[in-house]
Design a protein around this motif. Sequence first.
Motif, mmCIF file in Angstrom:
data_model
loop_
_atom_site.group_PDB
_atom_site.id
_atom_site.type_symbol
_atom_site.label_atom_id
_atom_site.label_comp_id
_atom_site.label_asym_id
_atom_site.label_seq_id
_atom_site.Cartn_x
_atom_site.Cartn_y
_atom_site.Cartn_z
ATOM 1 N N SER A 90 -17.928 33.583 22.702
ATOM 2 C CA SER A 90 -16.621 33.928 22.126
ATOM 3 C C SER A 90 -16.312 33.063 20.905
ATOM 4 O O SER A 90 -15.845 33.565 19.872
ATOM 5 N N GLU A 91 -16.568 31.767 21.007
ATOM 6 C CA GLU A 91 -16.329 30.882 19.872
ATOM 7 C C GLU A 91 -17.248 31.215 18.707
ATOM 8 O O GLU A 91 -16.823 31.180 17.540
ATOM 9 N N ALA A 92 -18.500 31.543 19.006
ATOM 10 C CA ALA A 92 -19.437 31.895 17.939
ATOM 11 C C ALA A 92 -18.963 33.123 17.182
ATOM 12 O O ALA A 92 -19.093 33.209 15.956
ATOM 13 N N ARG A 93 -18.401 34.074 17.909
ATOM 14 C CA ARG A 93 -17.925 35.297 17.261
ATOM 15 C C ARG A 93 -16.630 35.045 16.486
ATOM 16 O O ARG A 93 -16.482 35.496 15.340
ATOM 17 N N LEU A 94 -15.701 34.309 17.086
ATOM 18 C CA LEU A 94 -14.413 34.073 16.432
ATOM 19 C C LEU A 94 -14.546 33.189 15.200
ATOM 20 O O LEU A 94 -13.849 33.389 14.198
ATOM 21 N N LYS A 95 -15.438 32.204 15.263
ATOM 22 C CA LYS A 95 -15.584 31.247 14.164
ATOM 23 C C LYS A 95 -16.728 31.606 13.225
ATOM 24 O O LYS A 95 -17.064 30.813 12.331
ATOM 25 N N SER A 96 -17.335 32.776 13.429
ATOM 26 C CA SER A 96 -18.472 33.214 12.596
ATOM 27 C C SER A 96 -19.545 32.133 12.542
ATOM 28 O O SER A 96 -20.115 31.833 11.480
ATOM 29 N N ARG A 97 -19.820 31.548 13.681
ATOM 30 C CA ARG A 97 -20.820 30.484 13.777
ATOM 31 C C ARG A 97 -22.224 31.091 13.710
ATOM 32 O O ARG A 97 -22.489 32.143 14.290
ATOM 33 N N THR A 103 -24.745 35.236 11.900
ATOM 34 C CA THR A 103 -23.596 35.393 12.776
ATOM 35 C C THR A 103 -23.873 36.524 13.769
ATOM 36 O O THR A 103 -24.765 37.362 13.552
ATOM 37 N N LEU A 104 -23.102 36.562 14.842
ATOM 38 C CA LEU A 104 -23.274 37.637 15.817
ATOM 39 C C LEU A 104 -22.938 38.997 15.216
ATOM 40 O O LEU A 104 -23.530 40.017 15.609
ATOM 41 N N GLU A 105 -22.002 39.035 14.275
ATOM 42 C CA GLU A 105 -21.695 40.295 13.603
ATOM 43 C C GLU A 105 -22.905 40.801 12.818
ATOM 44 O O GLU A 105 -23.199 42.001 12.792
ATOM 45 N N PRO A 129 -35.794 46.316 26.808
ATOM 46 C CA PRO A 129 -36.868 45.778 25.954
ATOM 47 C C PRO A 129 -36.594 45.953 24.468
ATOM 48 O O PRO A 129 -36.993 45.130 23.650
ATOM 49 N N PHE A 130 -35.883 47.034 24.119
ATOM 50 C CA PHE A 130 -35.544 47.274 22.721
ATOM 51 C C PHE A 130 -34.708 46.128 22.154
ATOM 52 O O PHE A 130 -34.966 45.626 21.047
ATOM 53 N N VAL A 131 -33.719 45.690 22.941
ATOM 54 C CA VAL A 131 -32.820 44.630 22.475
ATOM 55 C C VAL A 131 -33.427 43.254 22.721
ATOM 56 O O VAL A 131 -33.263 42.336 21.914
ATOM 57 N N ARG A 132 -34.142 43.103 23.830
ATOM 58 C CA ARG A 132 -34.728 41.804 24.165
ATOM 59 C C ARG A 132 -35.646 41.317 23.033
ATOM 60 O O ARG A 132 -35.656 40.139 22.692
ATOM 61 N N PHE A 133 -36.424 42.214 22.468
ATOM 62 C CA PHE A 133 -37.331 41.862 21.378
ATOM 63 C C PHE A 133 -36.552 41.414 20.143
ATOM 64 O O PHE A 133 -36.904 40.434 19.483
ATOM 65 N N ARG A 134 -35.474 42.124 19.834
ATOM 66 C CA ARG A 134 -34.745 41.843 18.591
ATOM 67 C C ARG A 134 -33.752 40.690 18.716
ATOM 68 O O ARG A 134 -33.387 40.101 17.690
ATOM 69 N N LEU A 135 -33.304 40.362 19.901
ATOM 70 C CA LEU A 135 -32.336 39.279 20.086
ATOM 71 C C LEU A 135 -32.919 38.073 20.821
ATOM 72 O O LEU A 135 -32.179 37.243 21.337
ATOM 73 N N HIS A 136 -34.244 37.986 20.843
ATOM 74 C CA HIS A 136 -34.871 36.876 21.576
ATOM 75 C C HIS A 136 -34.422 35.527 21.017
ATOM 76 O O HIS A 136 -34.043 34.621 21.779
ATOM 77 N N ARG A 137 -34.449 35.374 19.713
ATOM 78 C CA ARG A 137 -34.060 34.090 19.118
ATOM 79 C C ARG A 137 -32.592 33.774 19.381
ATOM 80 O O ARG A 137 -32.220 32.615 19.536
ATOM 81 N N VAL A 138 -31.761 34.793 19.426
ATOM 82 C CA VAL A 138 -30.336 34.590 19.709
ATOM 83 C C VAL A 138 -30.149 34.065 21.135
ATOM 84 O O VAL A 138 -29.376 33.132 21.373
ATOM 85 N N VAL A 139 -30.857 34.662 22.089
ATOM 86 C CA VAL A 139 -30.752 34.227 23.481
ATOM 87 C C VAL A 139 -31.217 32.788 23.627
ATOM 88 O O VAL A 139 -30.558 31.968 24.298
ATOM 89 N N VAL A 140 -32.326 32.428 22.991
ATOM 90 C CA VAL A 140 -32.860 31.069 23.092
ATOM 91 C C VAL A 140 -31.883 30.061 22.490
ATOM 92 O O VAL A 140 -31.584 29.016 23.088
#
Length: 313
Positions: A90-97, A103-105, A129-140
């Motif tokens: 939530s903070e990452a999204r609100l503060k454009s971190r 950014t998450l946007e 799997p479609f999203v897991r591949f593309r957002l792997h770095r975000v999850v880590v």
Amino acid sequence: MLIFELTADMDGLGLAGRLTECGAASYAVSGDCPRVVCECGTALHARVAQIVSGVMTREWLQARVVQRVCRTEPLWAAEEVQFHALVEISEARLKSRLIAGHTLEEWQASLARALMSHFGRSAAIVLDPFVRFRLHRVVVDLAHRVRDRLVASALEDEYEESLAMLRYMLDEHPLCEAELHVYVTPDGVWITDAEGGMISDEQIELVAMQDDDVTSEDLAMTLLITRSPWRIVVHDAYPDAPWPSFSETVTRVFGDRAVLCSGCPTCRPNRSRTGCRERLAFDHRSSRAVRRRLAPEVERTSDAPVDSELGKG
């Protein structure tokens, strides 16, 4: 027709409801492989991609971060991990971190473009799997941040417990009608009376010599609690001290009895500390400095004129 294949923990009804609200005829199909079927024209593809990518960068992302942290840090309660993951996202999204460089946007927009491209090749998309591949770095990246939050939270809890213990010890000592001055610098902590005379306790220092883990802050706090003065003036020449700073600890333990100096030479940020270092009780980073401070030859040189100057603060 677009078909989104989900995993068991995905909210198919919620996704179908959001797609229906945008004008697409959507419904969820339960079973071993739950699906959301979306019937819409190509004009709504961009909106559908935006809604699906939004769900994946919120609910799906939070669930995967929690799973990863719980897998690598099994001692943490799942509820606590989930709370800190929610706060971090939530903070990452609100503060454009920035998360993994964007950014998450921006990650959501990139995912929506990938979905739009896939719509033109196939009507069925296995979302996990479609999203897991593309957002792997975000999850880590988010998992690392959540672990940092968990550690910080644990340290705060431990700090609050130590404050409670110090307050309890303070309550056991009668109030003394004395004023003490506490000098905090990057090199250590020492205490004087109102006239600038050094305050020490042979029994406490004797115990300190037998324990390599004792610091100048430990000695100073022990002295303050055993003396239990009615007023403590804190001279903070180390405003950038790592948390928790000794100045904060003193003010939180002694409450209204502790006041910050309004600005004596010791507290001025541009003041040279060359003379002060000769009078430090000991270096807070080294137990060997404790022994140097307590050595007889050092004690005999403790009448340097800087004390009277500091006492005037």
